[in-house]
Design a protein around this motif. Structure first.
Motif, PDB file in Angstrom:
ATOM      1  N   GLY A  35      54.050  78.942  45.700  1.00  0.00           N
ATOM      2  CA  GLY A  35      55.463  78.943  45.841  1.00  0.00           C
ATOM      3  C   GLY A  35      56.011  79.216  44.484  1.00  0.00           C
ATOM      4  O   GLY A  35      57.250  79.059  44.392  1.00  0.00           O
ATOM      5  N   THR A  36      55.370  79.759  43.482  1.00  0.00           N
ATOM      6  CA  THR A  36      55.926  80.361  42.219  1.00  0.00           C
ATOM      7  C   THR A  36      56.664  81.544  42.601  1.00  0.00           C
ATOM      8  O   THR A  36      56.581  82.164  43.298  1.00  0.00           O
ATOM      9  CB  THR A  36      54.851  80.435  41.169  1.00  0.00           C
ATOM     10  N   LYS A  61      51.149  90.926  63.518  1.00  0.00           N
ATOM     11  CA  LYS A  61      50.394  90.951  64.636  1.00  0.00           C
ATOM     12  C   LYS A  61      48.803  90.864  64.621  1.00  0.00           C
ATOM     13  O   LYS A  61      48.292  90.588  65.665  1.00  0.00           O
ATOM     14  CB  LYS A  61      50.815  92.520  65.373  1.00  0.00           C
ATOM     15  N   ASP A  62      48.392  90.756  63.280  1.00  0.00           N
ATOM     16  CA  ASP A  62      46.968  90.491  63.073  1.00  0.00           C
ATOM     17  C   ASP A  62      46.796  89.145  62.931  1.00  0.00           C
ATOM     18  O   ASP A  62      47.326  88.372  61.921  1.00  0.00           O
ATOM     19  CB  ASP A  62      46.460  91.214  62.035  1.00  0.00           C
ATOM     20  N   PRO A  63      46.124  88.229  63.880  1.00  0.00           N
ATOM     21  CA  PRO A  63      45.989  86.747  63.579  1.00  0.00           C
ATOM     22  C   PRO A  63      45.382  86.175  62.240  1.00  0.00           C
ATOM     23  O   PRO A  63      45.978  85.160  61.657  1.00  0.00           O
ATOM     24  CB  PRO A  63      45.084  86.265  64.572  1.00  0.00           C
ATOM     25  N   SER A  64      44.467  87.351  61.533  1.00  0.00           N
ATOM     26  CA  SER A  64      43.934  86.827  60.517  1.00  0.00           C
ATOM     27  C   SER A  64      44.936  87.132  59.286  1.00  0.00           C
ATOM     28  O   SER A  64      44.695  86.807  57.977  1.00  0.00           O
ATOM     29  CB  SER A  64      42.594  87.565  60.295  1.00  0.00           C
ATOM     30  N   LEU A  65      45.875  87.786  59.429  1.00  0.00           N
ATOM     31  CA  LEU A  65      47.084  88.149  58.387  1.00  0.00           C
ATOM     32  C   LEU A  65      48.062  87.693  58.735  1.00  0.00           C
ATOM     33  O   LEU A  65      49.261  87.825  57.493  1.00  0.00           O
ATOM     34  CB  LEU A  65      47.022  89.872  58.399  1.00  0.00           C
ATOM     35  N   LYS A  66      48.477  87.017  59.759  1.00  0.00           N
ATOM     36  CA  LYS A  66      49.898  86.670  60.135  1.00  0.00           C
ATOM     37  C   LYS A  66      50.380  85.814  59.024  1.00  0.00           C
ATOM     38  O   LYS A  66      51.530  85.733  58.517  1.00  0.00           O
ATOM     39  CB  LYS A  66      50.065  86.112  61.458  1.00  0.00           C
ATOM     40  N   LYS A  67      49.535  84.729  58.345  1.00  0.00           N
ATOM     41  CA  LYS A  67      50.222  83.904  57.181  1.00  0.00           C
ATOM     42  C   LYS A  67      50.610  84.422  56.236  1.00  0.00           C
ATOM     43  O   LYS A  67      51.075  83.915  55.354  1.00  0.00           O
ATOM     44  CB  LYS A  67      49.220  82.814  57.170  1.00  0.00           C
ATOM     45  N   LEU A  68      50.010  85.675  55.850  1.00  0.00           N
ATOM     46  CA  LEU A  68      50.060  86.424  54.747  1.00  0.00           C
ATOM     47  C   LEU A  68      51.823  86.891  54.578  1.00  0.00           C
ATOM     48  O   LEU A  68      52.270  86.917  53.547  1.00  0.00           O
ATOM     49  CB  LEU A  68      49.486  87.623  54.697  1.00  0.00           C
ATOM     50  N   VAL A  69      52.196  86.884  55.804  1.00  0.00           N
ATOM     51  CA  VAL A  69      53.798  87.175  55.934  1.00  0.00           C
ATOM     52  C   VAL A  69      54.667  86.204  56.509  1.00  0.00           C
ATOM     53  O   VAL A  69      55.882  86.279  56.025  1.00  0.00           O
ATOM     54  CB  VAL A  69      53.766  88.429  56.857  1.00  0.00           C
ATOM     55  N   THR A  70      54.107  85.297  57.365  1.00  0.00           N
ATOM     56  CA  THR A  70      55.043  84.585  57.906  1.00  0.00           C
ATOM     57  C   THR A  70      55.203  82.943  57.261  1.00  0.00           C
ATOM     58  O   THR A  70      55.831  82.146  57.762  1.00  0.00           O
ATOM     59  CB  THR A  70      54.905  84.289  59.460  1.00  0.00           C
ATOM     60  N   SER A  71      54.167  82.399  56.600  1.00  0.00           N
ATOM     61  CA  SER A  71      54.159  81.232  55.850  1.00  0.00           C
ATOM     62  C   SER A  71      55.546  81.145  55.142  1.00  0.00           C
ATOM     63  O   SER A  71      56.138  82.070  54.673  1.00  0.00           O
ATOM     64  CB  SER A  71      53.034  81.174  55.120  1.00  0.00           C
ATOM     65  N   PRO A  72      55.762  79.784  54.830  1.00  0.00           N
ATOM     66  CA  PRO A  72      57.076  79.461  54.188  1.00  0.00           C
ATOM     67  C   PRO A  72      57.125  80.222  52.837  1.00  0.00           C
ATOM     68  O   PRO A  72      58.195  80.587  52.258  1.00  0.00           O
ATOM     69  CB  PRO A  72      57.289  78.148  54.175  1.00  0.00           C
ATOM     70  N   ASN A  73      55.883  79.930  52.005  1.00  0.00           N
ATOM     71  CA  ASN A  73      55.875  80.615  50.845  1.00  0.00           C
ATOM     72  C   ASN A  73      56.043  82.041  50.827  1.00  0.00           C
ATOM     73  O   ASN A  73      56.723  82.799  49.947  1.00  0.00           O
ATOM     74  CB  ASN A  73      54.970  80.254  50.101  1.00  0.00           C
ATOM     75  N   ALA A  74      55.523  82.643  51.793  1.00  0.00           N
ATOM     76  CA  ALA A  74      55.655  84.146  51.915  1.00  0.00           C
ATOM     77  C   ALA A  74      56.927  84.672  52.241  1.00  0.00           C
ATOM     78  O   ALA A  74      57.345  85.716  51.593  1.00  0.00           O
ATOM     79  CB  ALA A  74      54.431  84.614  53.172  1.00  0.00           C
TER      80      ALA A  74
END
Length: 94
Positions: free
Chosen positions: A44-45, A67-80
């Motif tokens: 979160g820096t 759209k890629d389940p293994s990469l989704k958090k790379l874009v949609t997580s709160p810190n991302a």
């Protein structure tokens, strides 16, 4: 006959838009390009300039990552999302 300023402006505009379209088509979607953002996404820096540059370059690829389940958090997580917002890149609705 001298070209009008409107015609010259229109030609410049077409050239600029054509160049930008070519640049965006040349983007290679590679999540590893976002590696400078890992620290900001995980802790979160504040993202670095390089991170923001890469996020902007990879903007056309974000839907593909979402759209890629293994990469989704790379874009949609709160810190991302915070990184994207800080870098001025909106998260697309895919």
């Amino acid at each position: 006959m001298k070209p009008s300023y409107v015609a010259v402006f229109a030609m410049v505009l077409v050239l600029v838009l054509g160049y930008e379209a070519e640049v965006s088509l040349a983007v290679t979607c590679s999540p590893t390009e976002l590696s400078p953002c890992v620290g900001a996404v995980t802790s979160g820096t504040r993202p670095s300039k390089l991170c923001c540059t890469r996020v902007k370059e990879q903007k056309p690829c974000l839907c593909q990552y979402i759209k890629d389940p293994s990469l989704k958090k790379l874009v949609t997580s709160p810190n991302a999302k915070k990184v994207a917002s800080t870098c001025g890149v909106p998260i697309p609705k895919c």
